[in-house]
Design a protein around this motif. Structure first.
Motif, PDB file in Angstrom:
ATOM      1  N   SER A 189      45.403  47.472  52.864  1.00  0.00           N
ATOM      2  CA  SER A 189      43.997  47.472  53.299  1.00  0.00           C
ATOM      3  C   SER A 189      43.010  47.715  52.163  1.00  0.00           C
ATOM      4  CB  SER A 189      43.758  48.572  54.342  1.00  0.00           C
ATOM      5  OG  SER A 189      44.693  48.515  55.369  1.00  0.00           O
ATOM      6  N   GLU A 192      41.419  44.717  50.484  1.00  0.00           N
ATOM      7  CA  GLU A 192      40.962  43.683  51.418  1.00  0.00           C
ATOM      8  C   GLU A 192      39.465  43.846  51.699  1.00  0.00           C
ATOM      9  OE1 GLU A 192      45.093  43.058  54.002  1.00  0.00           O
ATOM     10  OE2 GLU A 192      43.496  44.265  54.862  1.00  0.00           O
ATOM     11  N   THR A 193      38.848  42.765  52.125  1.00  0.00           N
ATOM     12  CA  THR A 193      37.444  42.833  52.567  1.00  0.00           C
ATOM     13  C   THR A 193      37.381  43.022  54.077  1.00  0.00           C
ATOM     14  OG1 THR A 193      37.449  40.422  52.623  1.00  0.00           O
ATOM     15  CG2 THR A 193      36.496  41.473  50.668  1.00  0.00           C
ATOM     16  N   SER A 194      38.408  42.603  54.795  1.00  0.00           N
ATOM     17  CA  SER A 194      38.566  42.869  56.232  1.00  0.00           C
ATOM     18  C   SER A 194      40.058  42.719  56.511  1.00  0.00           C
ATOM     19  CB  SER A 194      37.723  41.903  57.071  1.00  0.00           C
ATOM     20  OG  SER A 194      38.095  40.576  56.799  1.00  0.00           O
ATOM     21  N   PRO A 195      40.553  43.189  57.685  1.00  0.00           N
ATOM     22  CA  PRO A 195      42.008  43.199  57.892  1.00  0.00           C
ATOM     23  C   PRO A 195      42.655  41.828  57.660  1.00  0.00           C
ATOM     24  CG  PRO A 195      40.954  44.541  59.548  1.00  0.00           C
ATOM     25  CD  PRO A 195      39.838  43.856  58.793  1.00  0.00           C
ATOM     26  N   ILE A 197      42.427  40.001  54.945  1.00  0.00           N
ATOM     27  CA  ILE A 197      41.744  39.155  53.953  1.00  0.00           C
ATOM     28  C   ILE A 197      41.745  39.874  52.599  1.00  0.00           C
ATOM     29  CG2 ILE A 197      39.655  37.851  53.376  1.00  0.00           C
ATOM     30  CD1 ILE A 197      41.052  36.981  56.012  1.00  0.00           C
ATOM     31  N   CYS A 199      41.257  40.596  48.615  1.00  0.00           N
ATOM     32  CA  CYS A 199      40.168  40.345  47.669  1.00  0.00           C
ATOM     33  C   CYS A 199      40.740  40.339  46.252  1.00  0.00           C
ATOM     34  CB  CYS A 199      39.120  41.447  47.816  1.00  0.00           C
ATOM     35  SG  CYS A 199      37.898  41.434  46.510  1.00  0.00           S
TER      36      CYS A 199
END
Ligand SMILES: O=C(O)c1ccccc1NCC(=O)[C@H](O)[C@H](O)COP(=O)(O)O
Length: 213
Positions: A189, A192-195, A197, A199
């Motif tokens: 997590s 990530e930029t959202s669950p 996804i 980065c």
């Protein structure tokens, strides 16, 4: 000794390439349908093939039966199998013996009492991964972006190679390593930029921070 870094939950070529370019030692592919990072076995195979020889390819499974394990070993040929469910030490030993792959066993830590179970797993697994326990209402046992209380393991005698996980970020990983004196970390997590996804910039920042850069 350099810090070993695993980037878990990679599901696209672009983010896998970003992790490899940034120097990840291990790349994790989650095969668990309820996860936002789930990859089916064809996708896992393609990603594992792409990473061949560049990092250890880890397939993460939750309480897999032998049929699933056989399919994963045949179709994905991972370098390591990560078990992230309620597998007992006997089950870990049986999987390792039957499938001939190194096994990393994830264990949730919430209180000092949870440390008592570690030696039995250390005796049968190739590596332990310490993670936070999931919230009671969570629909997955890991990848929840939650840290456990690192002071629980500050003075513990842990098996060599034990990997720290749970809620780590580029901003917290250096402190986590300093406090726990572990030399291996895993993140999902926190990069990530959202669950689900990932980065690329945060992956690179995490690896730099873990290695003291
Ligand atoms: O990532 C998932 O969705 C997942 C699903 C089911 C079991 C385990 C899962 N992830 C486990 C990992 O290896 C994570 O990297 C680890 O739990 C740390 O996650 P995070 O706190 O999000 O960095």
């Amino acid at each position: 000794m350099s810090v070993l870094v695993k980037i878990c939950g990679l599901s696209t070529e672009a983010t896998l390439d970003a992790a490899l370019a940034a120097g990840a030692d291990l790349v994790g592919l989650v095969h668990f349908p309820k996860s936002p990072r789930h990859v089916d076995l064809d996708r896992a195979r393609a990603l594992a093939e792409r990473a061949r020889g560049r990092a250890e390819r880890v397939v993460l499974l939750v309480d897999p039966d032998d049929a699933l394990l056989a399919a994963v070993v045949e179709r994905v040929a991972p370098d390591v199998i990560q078990l992230h469910g309620h597998e007992t030490p006997a089950r870990v030993a049986a999987i390792r013996a039957r499938f001939g792959r190194p096994v990393m066993k994830a264990l949730g830590i919430a209180t000092a009492a949870d440390l008592a179970g570690l030696p039995a797993y250390a005796a049968v697994a190739d590596r332990l991964l310490l993670d936070a326990k999931p919230p009671a209402d969570a629909d997955r046992p890991g990848g929840n972006g939650l840290a456990f209380d690192w002071s629980l393991i500050e003075r513990a005698e842990l098996a060599p190679g034990t990997m720290l996980s749970g809620g780590l970020t580029p901003e917290s990983v250096a402190e986590a390593l300093a406090r726990t004196r572990l030399r291996a970390v895993d993140v999902s997590s926190g990069v990530e930029t959202s669950p689900g996804i990932k980065c690329p910039d945060r992956i690179a920042a995490f690896i730099r921070a873990a290695r003291g850069g």
